[in-house]
Design a protein around this motif. Structure first.
Motif, PDB file in Angstrom:
ATOM      1  N   ARG A  14      18.273 -22.984  30.995  1.00 52.78           N
ATOM      2  CA  ARG A  14      17.904 -22.915  29.578  1.00 52.78           C
ATOM      3  C   ARG A  14      16.494 -22.326  29.393  1.00 52.78           C
ATOM      4  NH1 ARG A  14      20.280 -25.692  25.040  1.00 52.78           N
ATOM      5  NH2 ARG A  14      18.654 -26.120  23.529  1.00 52.78           N
ATOM      6  N   ALA A  15      15.563 -22.769  30.216  1.00 50.89           N
ATOM      7  CA  ALA A  15      14.198 -22.228  30.163  1.00 50.89           C
ATOM      8  C   ALA A  15      14.206 -20.741  30.530  1.00 50.89           C
ATOM      9  CB  ALA A  15      13.285 -23.005  31.106  1.00 50.89           C
ATOM     10  N   ILE A  16      15.093 -20.383  31.457  1.00 47.56           N
ATOM     11  CA  ILE A  16      15.184 -18.993  31.912  1.00 47.56           C
ATOM     12  C   ILE A  16      15.742 -18.101  30.804  1.00 47.56           C
ATOM     13  CG2 ILE A  16      16.451 -17.502  33.527  1.00 47.56           C
ATOM     14  CD1 ILE A  16      16.064 -19.860  35.599  1.00 47.56           C
ATOM     15  N   VAL A  17      16.760 -18.582  30.100  1.00 47.73           N
ATOM     16  CA  VAL A  17      17.323 -17.824  28.973  1.00 47.73           C
ATOM     17  C   VAL A  17      16.229 -17.595  27.921  1.00 47.73           C
ATOM     18  CG1 VAL A  17      18.888 -17.991  26.986  1.00 47.73           C
ATOM     19  CG2 VAL A  17      19.747 -18.459  29.300  1.00 47.73           C
ATOM     20  N   ALA A  18      15.457 -18.638  27.621  1.00 43.46           N
ATOM     21  CA  ALA A  18      14.362 -18.492  26.647  1.00 43.46           C
ATOM     22  C   ALA A  18      13.373 -17.424  27.116  1.00 43.46           C
ATOM     23  CB  ALA A  18      13.660 -19.832  26.443  1.00 43.46           C
ATOM     24  N   GLY A  19      13.118 -17.377  28.420  1.00 40.25           N
ATOM     25  CA  GLY A  19      12.209 -16.380  28.990  1.00 40.25           C
ATOM     26  C   GLY A  19      12.755 -14.965  28.854  1.00 40.25           C
ATOM     27  N   PHE A  20      14.028 -14.781  29.167  1.00 46.37           N
ATOM     28  CA  PHE A  20      14.633 -13.449  29.048  1.00 46.37           C
ATOM     29  C   PHE A  20      14.678 -13.007  27.582  1.00 46.37           C
ATOM     30  CE2 PHE A  20      16.752 -14.072  33.352  1.00 46.37           C
ATOM     31  CZ  PHE A  20      16.051 -13.039  33.957  1.00 46.37           C
ATOM     32  N   ALA A  21      14.895 -13.968  26.687  1.00 45.23           N
ATOM     33  CA  ALA A  21      14.907 -13.624  25.257  1.00 45.23           C
ATOM     34  C   ALA A  21      13.518 -13.154  24.833  1.00 45.23           C
ATOM     35  CB  ALA A  21      15.336 -14.839  24.435  1.00 45.23           C
ATOM     36  N   LYS A  22      12.506 -13.884  25.278  1.00 44.84           N
ATOM     37  CA  LYS A  22      11.123 -13.539  24.927  1.00 44.84           C
ATOM     38  C   LYS A  22      10.756 -12.135  25.407  1.00 44.84           C
ATOM     39  CE  LYS A  22       6.391 -15.128  25.645  1.00 44.84           C
ATOM     40  NZ  LYS A  22       5.593 -15.580  26.792  1.00 44.84           N
ATOM     41  N   GLU A  23      11.235 -11.794  26.608  1.00 43.12           N
ATOM     42  CA  GLU A  23      10.899 -10.488  27.198  1.00 43.12           C
ATOM     43  C   GLU A  23      11.898  -9.400  26.821  1.00 43.12           C
ATOM     44  OE1 GLU A  23       8.028  -9.873  28.728  1.00 43.12           O
ATOM     45  OE2 GLU A  23       7.486 -11.965  28.354  1.00 43.12           O
ATOM     46  N   LYS A  24      12.805  -9.707  25.873  1.00 42.11           N
ATOM     47  CA  LYS A  24      13.725  -8.711  25.322  1.00 42.11           C
ATOM     48  C   LYS A  24      14.665  -8.069  26.341  1.00 42.11           C
ATOM     49  CE  LYS A  24      11.596  -8.478  21.065  1.00 42.11           C
ATOM     50  NZ  LYS A  24      11.316  -9.927  21.071  1.00 42.11           N
ATOM     51  N   ALA A  25      15.249  -8.909  27.200  1.00 45.23           N
ATOM     52  CA  ALA A  25      16.305  -8.405  28.089  1.00 45.23           C
ATOM     53  C   ALA A  25      17.425  -7.855  27.205  1.00 45.23           C
ATOM     54  CB  ALA A  25      16.816  -9.528  28.976  1.00 45.23           C
ATOM     55  N   GLY A  26      18.251  -6.956  27.768  1.00 42.93           N
ATOM     56  CA  GLY A  26      19.325  -6.361  26.982  1.00 42.93           C
ATOM     57  C   GLY A  26      20.458  -7.346  26.729  1.00 42.93           C
ATOM     58  N   SER A  27      20.894  -8.009  27.802  1.00 43.92           N
ATOM     59  CA  SER A  27      21.979  -8.997  27.676  1.00 43.92           C
ATOM     60  C   SER A  27      21.975  -9.923  28.879  1.00 43.92           C
ATOM     61  CB  SER A  27      23.334  -8.285  27.607  1.00 43.92           C
ATOM     62  OG  SER A  27      23.604  -7.672  28.853  1.00 43.92           O
ATOM     63  N   VAL A  28      22.580 -11.085  28.689  1.00 44.49           N
ATOM     64  CA  VAL A  28      22.730 -12.007  29.826  1.00 44.49           C
ATOM     65  C   VAL A  28      24.174 -12.498  29.903  1.00 44.49           C
ATOM     66  CG1 VAL A  28      21.948 -14.060  28.511  1.00 44.49           C
ATOM     67  CG2 VAL A  28      21.857 -14.093  31.004  1.00 44.49           C
ATOM     68  N   THR A  29      24.733 -12.412  31.124  1.00 44.24           N
ATOM     69  CA  THR A  29      26.031 -13.018  31.396  1.00 44.24           C
ATOM     70  C   THR A  29      25.765 -14.334  32.096  1.00 44.24           C
ATOM     71  OG1 THR A  29      27.179 -10.906  31.576  1.00 44.24           O
ATOM     72  CG2 THR A  29      28.191 -12.784  32.705  1.00 44.24           C
ATOM     73  N   ILE A  30      26.232 -15.431  31.502  1.00 45.30           N
ATOM     74  CA  ILE A  30      25.994 -16.751  32.099  1.00 45.30           C
ATOM     75  C   ILE A  30      27.250 -17.177  32.845  1.00 45.30           C
ATOM     76  CG2 ILE A  30      25.442 -19.178  31.623  1.00 45.30           C
ATOM     77  CD1 ILE A  30      24.076 -17.985  28.978  1.00 45.30           C
ATOM     78  N   ALA A  31      27.120 -17.334  34.164  1.00 44.35           N
ATOM     79  CA  ALA A  31      28.262 -17.696  35.008  1.00 44.35           C
ATOM     80  C   ALA A  31      28.036 -19.097  35.540  1.00 44.35           C
ATOM     81  CB  ALA A  31      28.397 -16.707  36.162  1.00 44.35           C
TER      82      ALA A  31
END
Ligand code: ATR
Length: 273
Positions: free
Chosen positions: A132-149
């Protein structure tokens, strides 16, 4: 008077945080101490009373208290409210303020190595508190997309909802359905606990290349099977200890209001292996 700090959790005896923070105190000649304090699940309230009595100046929170600790905070930093979990607390005259330094800790190695996150395609394994903290980090840094497996699809779906809420495009799959698709991603992160007991990598990394960034948040052992497979493919590797160091540096800065002695803390951490 000297300041005192602690890490609370259970199990806690193998925590490397006392080594890391004590090294920083030595390096800067600070009259402070840092101890590991075991508080079993269900005994958090009593444990916190004890910490208040000895006028602890700050403490880190780890498994299993990261979420329950939220209830005992008087003030909540935004880092903490977004993630819904706390890993760092400051105590000013009995007022507990909670922070979460996991997100900044996770992002630190990307900054250190000047690795780009913007617009990348991310594969995230796991859907627990760390993820969850990692998703917040990727959102902050404007990653294109995340696949959560994830092993449990429901948990992946709920984290995927969170991801969309914080502005990051996301989808959820079962971890066994990753199959041979790892090569389609720019960044692959293991945020499951798989590897802690020397288990084989949770997915195949076949076909990844020297541009793929592979990040394991498991830090003990340092060279998990997941990391070894990444190295076999000449990928860019980020070790779990780097996130541990990053979050410790942030905690230090919150408590002491000064720049943390990064190299001394890193040396102490690596000496713990
Ligand atoms: P943390 O706070 O470290 O993230 P957690 O919240 O307990 O810890 O999350 C652990 C993660 O590891 C979860 O994604 C969990 O999957 P489930 O949601 O299915 O429980 C994952 N995990 C744990 N053991 C696993 C295993 N043997 N195989 C695959 N995934 C595993």
């Amino acid at each position: 008077m000297g300041k005192s700090f602690a890490v609370i959790g259970d199990p806690i005896d193998h925590s490397l945080s006392p080594n890391i923070h004590s090294a920083a105190f030595r390096e800067l000649d600070l009259d402070s101490s840092y101890i590991a304090f075991r508080i079993p699940k269900g005994e958090l309230a009593g444990g916190l009373e004890g910490l208040k009595k000895i006028k602890i100046d700050g403490f880190n929170v780890t498994i299993p208290h990261k979420i329950e600790m939220m209830k005992y905070l008087d003030r909540i930093d935004e880092s903490c409210s977004v993630i819904g979990a706390v890993n760092t607390v400051s105590n000013k005259e009995g007022i507990f303020k909670g922070y979460n330094t996991d997100m900044d800790g996770f992002l630190e190695p990307f900054k250190e190595k000047k690795l780009n996150i913007a617009n990348t395609k991310v594969l995230l394994l796991g859907a627990g508190g760390a993820a969850r903290a990692i998703v917040a980090g990727f959102a902050k840094e404007k990653a294109g997309s995340v696949t959560i497996a994830n092993r449990t699809l429901e948990n992946a779906k709920s984290l995927s909802e969170f991801s969309k809420k914080v502005g990051l495009n996301s989808n959820a799959i079962k971890i066994e359905d990753v199959n041979d698709s790892a090569k389609d991603y720019d960044i692959i992160v293991n945020a499951t606990s798989v590897g802690l007991r020397n288990e084989p990598s949770p997915i195949s990394l076949d076909g990844i290349n020297e541009k793929t960034i592979v990040y394991d948040i498991v830090y003990m052992p340092m060279n998990t099977d997941f990391i070894k497979k990444a190295k076999d493919n000449d990928s860019i590797v980020i070790f779990g200890y780097e996130m541990l160091l990053g979050q410790a540096v942030r905690s230090f800065e919150i408590w002491h209001n000064m720049e943390a002695p990064y190299n001394a803390m890193k040396k102490a951490l690596l000496g713990g292996f």
